[in-house]
Scaffold this motif. Structure first.
Motif, PDB file in Angstrom:
ATOM      1  N   GLU A  78      23.343  65.416  16.749  1.00  0.00           N
ATOM      2  CA  GLU A  78      23.786  65.812  15.344  1.00  0.00           C
ATOM      3  C   GLU A  78      25.199  65.710  14.944  1.00  0.00           C
ATOM      4  OE1 GLU A  78      22.699  69.380  11.923  1.00  0.00           O
ATOM      5  OE2 GLU A  78      22.805  69.641  14.000  1.00  0.00           O
ATOM      6  N   ASP A  79      26.174  66.090  15.793  1.00  0.00           N
ATOM      7  CA  ASP A  79      27.486  65.775  15.578  1.00  0.00           C
ATOM      8  C   ASP A  79      27.716  64.312  15.574  1.00  0.00           C
ATOM      9  OD1 ASP A  79      27.769  68.677  15.758  1.00  0.00           O
ATOM     10  OD2 ASP A  79      28.064  68.476  17.871  1.00  0.00           O
ATOM     11  N   VAL A  80      27.368  63.605  16.528  1.00  0.00           N
ATOM     12  CA  VAL A  80      27.493  62.112  16.517  1.00  0.00           C
ATOM     13  C   VAL A  80      27.060  61.385  15.369  1.00  0.00           C
ATOM     14  CG1 VAL A  80      26.627  59.983  17.972  1.00  0.00           C
ATOM     15  CG2 VAL A  80      27.300  62.088  19.091  1.00  0.00           C
ATOM     16  N   ARG A  81      25.740  61.777  14.728  1.00  0.00           N
ATOM     17  CA  ARG A  81      25.424  61.098  13.633  1.00  0.00           C
ATOM     18  C   ARG A  81      26.257  61.418  12.333  1.00  0.00           C
ATOM     19  NH1 ARG A  81      18.796  62.228  13.982  1.00  0.00           N
ATOM     20  NH2 ARG A  81      18.471  60.560  15.710  1.00  0.00           N
ATOM     21  N   MET A  82      26.829  62.692  12.454  1.00  0.00           N
ATOM     22  CA  MET A  82      27.747  62.945  11.119  1.00  0.00           C
ATOM     23  C   MET A  82      28.926  62.178  11.230  1.00  0.00           C
ATOM     24  SD  MET A  82      26.902  67.238  11.045  1.00  0.00           S
ATOM     25  CE  MET A  82      28.037  67.376   9.630  1.00  0.00           C
ATOM     26  N   ASN A 141      25.242  65.845  24.658  1.00  0.00           N
ATOM     27  CA  ASN A 141      24.322  66.549  24.961  1.00  0.00           C
ATOM     28  C   ASN A 141      23.144  66.578  23.993  1.00  0.00           C
ATOM     29  OD1 ASN A 141      24.524  69.084  23.235  1.00  0.00           O
ATOM     30  ND2 ASN A 141      26.727  69.152  24.306  1.00  0.00           N
ATOM     31  N   ASN A 142      21.901  66.989  24.286  1.00  0.00           N
ATOM     32  CA  ASN A 142      20.792  67.144  23.546  1.00  0.00           C
ATOM     33  C   ASN A 142      20.411  65.882  22.610  1.00  0.00           C
ATOM     34  OD1 ASN A 142      20.584  69.984  24.153  1.00  0.00           O
ATOM     35  ND2 ASN A 142      21.978  70.480  22.836  1.00  0.00           N
ATOM     36  N   ASP A 192      15.580  58.642  21.190  1.00  0.00           N
ATOM     37  CA  ASP A 192      16.724  58.701  21.452  1.00  0.00           C
ATOM     38  C   ASP A 192      17.265  57.602  22.559  1.00  0.00           C
ATOM     39  OD1 ASP A 192      17.346  60.678  20.042  1.00  0.00           O
ATOM     40  OD2 ASP A 192      17.187  62.375  21.419  1.00  0.00           O
ATOM     41  N   GLU A 193      18.313  56.963  22.214  1.00  0.00           N
ATOM     42  CA  GLU A 193      18.688  55.910  23.094  1.00  0.00           C
ATOM     43  C   GLU A 193      20.328  56.130  23.152  1.00  0.00           C
ATOM     44  OE1 GLU A 193      18.122  52.129  21.186  1.00  0.00           O
ATOM     45  OE2 GLU A 193      16.049  51.949  21.989  1.00  0.00           O
ATOM     46  N   PHE A 194      21.068  55.442  24.252  1.00  0.00           N
ATOM     47  CA  PHE A 194      22.497  55.894  24.337  1.00  0.00           C
ATOM     48  C   PHE A 194      23.189  55.252  23.119  1.00  0.00           C
ATOM     49  CE2 PHE A 194      26.525  54.758  26.354  1.00  0.00           C
ATOM     50  CZ  PHE A 194      26.614  55.919  26.817  1.00  0.00           C
ATOM     51  N   PRO A 195      24.229  56.045  22.692  1.00  0.00           N
ATOM     52  CA  PRO A 195      24.682  55.712  21.203  1.00  0.00           C
ATOM     53  C   PRO A 195      25.847  54.685  21.398  1.00  0.00           C
ATOM     54  CG  PRO A 195      25.779  57.794  22.187  1.00  0.00           C
ATOM     55  CD  PRO A 195      24.625  57.470  23.200  1.00  0.00           C
ATOM     56  N   ASP A 196      25.334  53.559  21.755  1.00  0.00           N
ATOM     57  CA  ASP A 196      26.207  52.215  21.682  1.00  0.00           C
ATOM     58  C   ASP A 196      27.059  52.095  20.618  1.00  0.00           C
ATOM     59  OD1 ASP A 196      25.004  51.282  24.407  1.00  0.00           O
ATOM     60  OD2 ASP A 196      23.374  50.947  23.272  1.00  0.00           O
ATOM     61  N   ALA A 197      26.341  52.205  19.435  1.00  0.00           N
ATOM     62  CA  ALA A 197      27.447  51.696  18.188  1.00  0.00           C
ATOM     63  C   ALA A 197      28.494  52.922  18.068  1.00  0.00           C
ATOM     64  CB  ALA A 197      26.523  52.022  17.134  1.00  0.00           C
ATOM     65  N   ILE A 229      22.232  53.659  30.532  1.00  0.00           N
ATOM     66  CA  ILE A 229      23.620  53.852  29.995  1.00  0.00           C
ATOM     67  C   ILE A 229      24.549  52.837  29.861  1.00  0.00           C
ATOM     68  CG2 ILE A 229      23.255  56.628  30.319  1.00  0.00           C
ATOM     69  CD1 ILE A 229      25.050  55.908  32.907  1.00  0.00           C
ATOM     70  N   PHE A 230      25.317  52.656  28.846  1.00  0.00           N
ATOM     71  CA  PHE A 230      26.373  51.914  28.633  1.00  0.00           C
ATOM     72  C   PHE A 230      25.832  50.274  28.710  1.00  0.00           C
ATOM     73  CE2 PHE A 230      28.659  55.374  31.182  1.00  0.00           C
ATOM     74  CZ  PHE A 230      29.209  55.853  29.878  1.00  0.00           C
ATOM     75  N   HIS A 231      24.786  50.220  28.173  1.00  0.00           N
ATOM     76  CA  HIS A 231      24.018  49.000  28.354  1.00  0.00           C
ATOM     77  C   HIS A 231      24.372  48.441  26.889  1.00  0.00           C
ATOM     78  CE1 HIS A 231      20.063  46.467  28.704  1.00  0.00           C
ATOM     79  NE2 HIS A 231      21.123  45.487  28.546  1.00  0.00           N
ATOM     80  N   PRO A 232      24.716  47.444  26.638  1.00  0.00           N
ATOM     81  CA  PRO A 232      24.950  46.911  25.211  1.00  0.00           C
ATOM     82  C   PRO A 232      23.952  46.388  24.590  1.00  0.00           C
ATOM     83  CG  PRO A 232      26.173  45.573  26.512  1.00  0.00           C
ATOM     84  CD  PRO A 232      25.848  46.731  27.590  1.00  0.00           C
ATOM     85  N   LYS A 233      23.454  46.891  23.410  1.00  0.00           N
ATOM     86  CA  LYS A 233      22.212  46.277  22.678  1.00  0.00           C
ATOM     87  C   LYS A 233      22.548  45.138  21.702  1.00  0.00           C
ATOM     88  CE  LYS A 233      19.711  49.495  24.606  1.00  0.00           C
ATOM     89  NZ  LYS A 233      20.548  50.434  25.425  1.00  0.00           N
ATOM     90  N   GLY A 234      23.818  44.758  21.757  1.00  0.00           N
ATOM     91  CA  GLY A 234      24.108  43.742  20.625  1.00  0.00           C
ATOM     92  C   GLY A 234      25.473  43.042  21.236  1.00  0.00           C
TER      93      GLY A 234
END
Length: 674
Positions: free
Chosen positions: A355-359, A378-379, A386-391, A414-419
């Motif tokens: 939630e913090d990351v999204r905000m 976490n969480n 849920d995917e690794f927060p690449d962006a 983890i650490f896998h660039p999606k773009g």
């Protein structure tokens, strides 16, 4: 979470603590004050301390099982042995049973001046204490008490009994305030504790002006930690964990609410730099009537919040929320917030939830991460989405980031660039610490992928726990860990081996290797085609090797290449509960005069010989089970059981019934016995 603290190499001990209070300026006082704590005093020790042990670990402790914990969770909460070892005057209450009656009866203890010199008090497992640890008649006598440790006292309901505190006779002025220079409090495993202070100490002419460090763990019933009148001006470290009923940190004070209504800023914790709130399911706020923690914590730089579902770490718009005098500051979704978006904080260590990351991604939080050297995520535990927060990570500017921890996440990689626009290289090349806990869907670390190469260049510490889909850490021979100095692996159920012999040849810098409770692990280093006896895998700087509770482990290395350990640096090998381990390596091990312990039995010499002898000894003393037998003997035993079963089926039914008949009368038995 940096949670609660870890030792420097294996068992953390903090260095000498110093106090800003004038009472702690002399050298003798500093020596007495030095005790190990979860929150280390120096910056370097803080970083090392937070990396120890997990597992809980550990407590090791996993964040799921609470046997271990992210970051700081695994280290021992404190060290009783070190607490006892410091110079007197120190009192360990349960070492003096003759004090029990005097302790609880004011008429018996009558102003004994020896208590005036007491600086450290440890109270553990004292069941005779049924109310408060420090009765009211003792408090005025503790004019030099600096450290207090209370643990495992199941009947204690309060720490300080301030109901009827009276001033000792040497104080002529009955209105004179008695100052207790207590600067460190550790409270642990007190299941019935309801209060730290059971009344207002200010009303009892008592003051605690020097509090710097407070650690509270597993006090299930306490609802509020600080009485509003207790000074917090010098508080630097606050750590609260696993207190299921805790609702607020500081008790409600009408003055707070009034000042808040007048829009006056109250610095509630002016010197607090380290805050840990861990597994507090009912915690709603820091203090009723306060709008924002950051508005009342001027210098907070390290914040760790984990499993506090009612507490919003970051609140995007507290000012627009409805707030009543009886409630904490609430956000529009009903959750309490204590970090305001109106104040920018220069965090050095920070835990973020999904939630913090999204905000932050939406621009709702103004958080300065330029000085961040540790980041915990976490969480992210939605198995479907849920995917690794690449962006998020690729767009942040994190010039000082050195450490990352991932806990309770459903990431598949983890650490896998999606773009094409995502580039981790600048961030990964900075990292020297990576910890992964309970990533249950992660089936590969991805170290063999080209985008992970920058990470491997400088990675010094790697900890992997509760990752039950991993079968190995590095399957490819191209993976190299030239900088790795510490590797910890725990509770990875499907792990079969760690790495191949080619990767092992790059571990020349490794100092500490610990593997615990990996139920499928058969070997640590897997051999490859082309391994030759004349080749050497060197662990030149390895200090400690710990193999613990590995039921399927057969050997450390399955190939015939020579293993080399330096006897100068290698302190000990410890092998415990690895019952299938028949040899250390199928090849040679040099030198031949290493030392260690196998199942608590010390050995010195050749590791291969030591492991083989222990295996023979274990087999000679252990009961033989069916699975322990060779295949031929298993077949013969099974055939015997089949034949016995067939023989039983052929027994006449009449004889079977006779064996179940009730015994005859005594007269009949007497006649037939002759």
């Amino acid at each position: 979470m940096a949670n609660p603290w870890l030792d420097k190499e294996n068992h953390h001990t903090s260095s000498t603590s110093t106090s800003t209070n004038s009472d702690h300026d002399n050298d003798d006082d500093d020596e007495v004050m030095t005790i190990p704590t979860p929150g280390p005093p120096t910056k370097e020790e803080e970083h090392e301390a937070c990396h120890r042990g997990r597992r809980t670990s550990g407590t090791g402790m996993s964040p799921t099982s609470l046997s271990g914990s992210p970051r700081l969770w695994e280290a021992p909460f404190h060290s009783k042995e070190h607490f006892r070892s410091y110079p007197s005057p120190t009192l360990v209450l349960n070492d003096y049973p003759e004090l029990q009656i005097k302790w609880v009866a004011s008429s018996e203890i009558s102003h004994q001046r020896s208590f005036g010199s007491l600086k450290s008090l440890e109270v553990e497992g004292c069941e005779f204490l049924t109310n408060a640890v420090l009765p009211s008649h003792l408090l005025p006598l503790l004019s030099n008490l600096e450290q207090l440790l209370v643990r495992k006292c199941k009947n204690v309901v309060a720490i300080f009994d301030v109901k009827d505190t009276h001033t000792p006779p040497e104080h002529d002025d009955p209105n004179k305030i008695v100052k207790i220079p207590l600067w460190k409090i550790i409270l642990e495993e007190l299941p019935n504790l309801n209060h730290v202070w059971n009344n207002d100490p200010k009303e009892a002419s008592l003051s605690f002006p020097s509090l710097k460090k407070v650690y509270v763990k597993e006090c299930k019933r306490i609802k509020c930690l600080f009485h509003p009148s207790v000074p917090r001006d010098n508080l630097e470290h606050l750590d609260v964990r696993k207190c299921g009923e805790l609702e607020e940190i500081v008790g409600k004070d009408e003055a707070f609410a009034q000042d808040a209504n007048n829009k006056e800023v109250i610095i509630l914790f002016p010197k607090l730099t380290w805050l840990v709130l861990w597994d507090l399911p009912k915690l709603r706020c820091i203090c009723y009537g306060m709008k924002s923690l950051l508005d009342c914590c001027a210098v907070l730089t390290r914040l760790y919040v984990y499993r506090c579902p009612l507490l919003r770490v970051f609140a995007a718009n507290i000012q627009n929320s409805n707030q009543g005098d009886e409630d904490c500051s609430a956000t529009d979704d009903g959750k309490e917030g204590f970090v305001s978006s109106t104040k920018k904080v220069n965090f050095e260590e920070l835990e973020l939830s999904k939630e913090d990351v999204r905000m932050i991604e939406k621009g709702l939080l103004d958080v300065d991460l330029q000085y961040l050297n540790y980041l915990g995520l976490n969480n992210f535990n939605d198995d479907e989405s849920d995917e690794f927060p690449d962006a998020f990570l690729s767009k942040l500017s994190l010039p000082k980031l050195k450490e990352i921890q991932l806990v309770d996440c459903a990431f598949k990689d983890i650490f896998h660039p999606k773009g094409p626009d995502i580039d981790y290289s600048k961030m990964l090349v900075q990292l020297n610490y990576l910890e992964i806990i309970n990533l249950h869907k992660l089936n590969s670390m991805g170290f063999e992928q080209p985008w992970m190469a920058p990470l491997l260049q400088g990675l010094e510490t790697l900890k992997i726990m509760e990752c039950n889909s991993l079968t190995n850490l590095a399957a490819s021979s191209v993976v190299c860990f030239f900088s790795l100095t510490a590797l910890t692996v725990e509770n990875c159920a499907k792990l079969e081996y760690l790495f191949t012999s080619s990767t092992a040849k790059s571990l020349g810098a490794l100092k500490n290797l610990s593997i615990t409770k990996c139920n499928s692990l058969k070997t640590v280093v897997a051999h490859e085609e082309g391994d030759k006896p004349e080749d050497v895998v060197s662990f030149s700087y390895l200090r400690t090797l710990c193999l613990n509770e590995l039921p399927q482990l057969e050997s450390f290395y399955t190939g015939n290449t020579t293993l080399y350990f330096s006897n100068i640096y290698c302190y000990s090998f410890t092998i415990t509960k690895c019952n299938k381990m028949k040899t250390f390596s199928r090849g040679d091990v040099l030198p031949k005069f290493l030392h260690g312990k196998i199942d608590e039995d010390p050995w010195y010499g050749d590791p291969n010989s030591a492991v083989q002898e222990q295996y023979v000894k274990r087999r000679a003393t252990a009961p033989v089970t069916y699975l322990d037998l060779p295949p031929t003997e298993r077949s013969l035993l099974l055939f015997s059981f089949i034949m016995l079963g067939q023989s039983a089926k052929g027994t006449p039914k009449k004889k079977q019934r006779r064996t179940l008949e009730l015994p005859g009368s005594p007269e009949y038995n007497e006649n037939t016995s002759g």
